[in-house]
Motif scaffolding. Structure first.
Motif, PDB file in Angstrom:
ATOM      1  N   GLU A 130      34.378  64.303  67.957  1.00 22.51           N
ATOM      2  CA  GLU A 130      34.980  63.806  66.718  1.00 22.51           C
ATOM      3  C   GLU A 130      36.267  63.043  67.022  1.00 22.51           C
ATOM      4  O   GLU A 130      36.550  62.000  66.417  1.00 22.51           O
ATOM      5  CB  GLU A 130      35.260  64.973  65.776  1.00 22.51           C
ATOM      6  CG  GLU A 130      35.671  64.560  64.370  1.00 22.51           C
ATOM      7  CD  GLU A 130      34.542  63.895  63.604  1.00 22.51           C
ATOM      8  OE1 GLU A 130      34.854  63.084  62.703  1.00 22.51           O
ATOM      9  OE2 GLU A 130      33.363  64.155  63.895  1.00 22.51           O
ATOM     10  N   SER A 143      35.373  59.724  68.345  1.00 21.02           N
ATOM     11  CA  SER A 143      34.879  58.847  67.280  1.00 21.02           C
ATOM     12  C   SER A 143      36.031  58.274  66.459  1.00 21.02           C
ATOM     13  O   SER A 143      35.942  57.166  65.931  1.00 21.02           O
ATOM     14  CB  SER A 143      33.910  59.611  66.370  1.00 21.02           C
ATOM     15  OG  SER A 143      34.594  60.551  65.562  1.00 21.02           O
ATOM     16  N   ARG A 199      32.672  56.046  65.101  1.00 18.07           N
ATOM     17  CA  ARG A 199      31.556  56.987  65.199  1.00 18.07           C
ATOM     18  C   ARG A 199      30.297  56.332  65.730  1.00 18.07           C
ATOM     19  O   ARG A 199      29.478  56.983  66.410  1.00 18.07           O
ATOM     20  CB  ARG A 199      31.286  57.591  63.820  1.00 18.07           C
ATOM     21  CG  ARG A 199      30.123  58.573  63.798  1.00 18.07           C
ATOM     22  CD  ARG A 199      30.035  59.285  62.446  1.00 18.07           C
ATOM     23  NE  ARG A 199      31.132  60.231  62.284  1.00 18.07           N
ATOM     24  CZ  ARG A 199      31.097  61.487  62.715  1.00 18.07           C
ATOM     25  NH1 ARG A 199      30.028  61.942  63.357  1.00 18.07           N
ATOM     26  NH2 ARG A 199      32.104  62.293  62.511  1.00 18.07           N
ATOM     27  N   THR A 204      30.874  56.581  72.135  1.00 21.16           N
ATOM     28  CA  THR A 204      31.061  57.854  71.442  1.00 21.16           C
ATOM     29  C   THR A 204      29.829  58.731  71.603  1.00 21.16           C
ATOM     30  O   THR A 204      29.922  59.924  71.888  1.00 21.16           O
ATOM     31  CB  THR A 204      31.337  57.614  69.942  1.00 21.16           C
ATOM     32  OG1 THR A 204      32.525  56.837  69.805  1.00 21.16           O
ATOM     33  CG2 THR A 204      31.495  58.925  69.191  1.00 21.16           C
TER      34      THR A 204
END
Length: 449
Positions: free
Chosen positions: A261, A264, A269, A274
């Motif tokens: 996360e 990202s 994302r 990623t």
């Protein structure tokens, strides 16, 4: 009384294997779990908790290594406590160690499932966690040499990925993000965060479980422990601090996949890198998952061999020289935990077991120094008695804090210990000597009926 297993474990492990097992056992703690500490302490509060826990582990590992090299027994803390305090000491330490490692395994399995779900939302978390359980039970049955070689390979990849992660997010670090609402719950939050700080290092003590499979244990075990601890301390502090400066830390505090996360946030994302990072991020989780199965199976094996668990679990596979029934028993416990718990609850239970085991180990060290001054100690705890005293006091503080902030989960842990103790007394095991285990027979605490 049934005869002890005649097959023996095979000595094949070298320092590189021990480093890989030490780091591999723990490294998933750098990938997930620790971030729940932000939710109860904030970034600075959790940093303070982590520094305190790092000091505890430095003093603990340097002290624990004395026990591991003096009594190279697959039972680890169970063997040390039995030798120091007798059957009930062995029971408490053995129970704590089993909870430590057996429940670390499903916690990591949850995270593996969550990482895959992050990559491929159609894959359910629970089903993939169960799948990993089956695969790594099979790998651990195949043999210690093969298992250790896999540990080296997967651990090097996991460390390399964390270094890459720090390099990427480090260029986007902002102190303002890290210092935003740094201690929202004040000083009490630091105590609430202790179990999640411990997760950074929990299970490194599992190296003791393979002590009977190490070449020249008195020489190689200290190298494995110390190099592993140094690696983990650097990675833990680097990952935690740099991740806290990427974005609003509250967005990451309740996820099972904080690092993908965070990447990202930096790269987007849908950026191909990623996805790639999340994919190779599985390496760190796999390394720990594999390592905890290895360590927990040796603990089950050692306690079964000593009669604390059904002796059939101590059987060693003739072909692979591994305790296959112990491996499968640990897998069964992991399956049950996956169906009944959540990641944060399983982490707290595992940490409770670890901290109680640390306390029993340090008490054992003090007792054995007095009781067996002539015991050959290839490695002696530096700054004795200061280091083991610091480790013991800090472990006690951690235990009190964990119980205070997790009463319901702690109640389950205490109930389990009470049931184990009752069964131990009812079966008369506390009056039965351990036979065929020279490490424990030499202790002078064998009781006769």
């Amino acid at each position: 009384m049934a005869k002890p297993a005649t097959e023996t474990l095979k000595r094949t492990l070298k320092p590189i294997h021990l480093w890989a097992i030490a780091v591999g056992l723990v490294i998933s703690g750098e990938y997930f779990g620790w971030n729940y500490g932000w939710g109860v302490a904030g970034t600075v509060g959790f940093l303070i908790a982590t520094l305190l826990v790092t000091l505890m582990y430095i003093t603990f590992i340097f002290s624990y290594t004395e026990l591991t090299t003096s009594i190279p027994h697959a039972g680890g803390a169970f063997a040390y406590a039995y030798r120091a305090m007798g059957p009930f000491g062995g029971l408490v330490a053995g129970y704590a160690t089993l909870i430590d490692f057996l429940l670390a395994t499903p916690a990591i399995a949850f995270a593996l499932g969550s990482y895959l779900h992050f990559l491929y939302p159609a894959i359910p978390v629970l089903q993939s966690a169960l799948f990993f359980n089956v695969v790594f039970i099979f790998i651990n049955i195949l043999g210690i040499r093969e298992s250790a070689a896999f540990s080296v390979f997967i651990t090097i990849l996991a460390v390399a990925e964390l270094l890459l992660f720090m390099g990427i997010v480090g260029t986007h670090f902002k102190a303002d993000n890290f210092m935003a609402n740094p201690m929202p719950f004040g000083w009490p939050g630091i105590f609430a965060a202790l179990p999640y700080a411990i997760w950074f290092y929990l299970a490194i003590e599992g190296v003791a479980m393979v002590a009977e499979e190490v070449k020249e244990p008195s020489k190689n075990i200290p190298v494995g422990y110390i190099s592993g601890l140094a690696t983990l301390a650097f990675l833990a502090l680097g990952v935690m601090i740099l991740t806290g400066g990427i974005t609003d830390w509250r967005k990451l505090s309740n996820l099972d996949y904080p690092l993908p996360e965070a990447i990202s946030v930096v790269l987007g994302r849908h950026n191909s890198f990623t996805k790639l990072f999340a994919s190779i991020g599985l390496f760190g989780l796999v390394a720990s998952f594999h390592g905890t199965i290895l360590a927990s199976s040796r603990q089950v094996f050692a306690m079964a061999r000593s009669g604390y668990l059904p002796r059939g679990l101590a059987r060693i596979n003739h072909r692979f020289k591994t305790p296959h029934w112990s491996v499968m028993a640990g897998g069964l416990v992991s399956f049950m935990a996956l169906y009944t718990g959540t990641t944060s609850q399983v982490i707290v239970l595992s940490v409770l077991g670890a901290v109680l085991m640390y306390i029993m180990s340090m008490v054992s060290l003090f007792i054995l120094r007095l009781k067996e001054p002539q015991l050959i100690r290839p490695f002696r705890a530096p700054f004795y008695p200061v280091f083991p005293a610091i480790a013991l006091i800090m472990s006690l503080i951690c235990l009190i804090a964990i119980v205070w902030y997790n009463l319901w989960v702690s109640g389950i842990f205490i109930l389990g210990l009470a049931v184990a103790t009752a069964l131990f007394v009812i079966t008369g095991r506390h009056r039965t000597p351990i036979m065929g285990d020279t490490m424990l027979e030499k202790s002078g605490v064998i009781l006769t009926e």
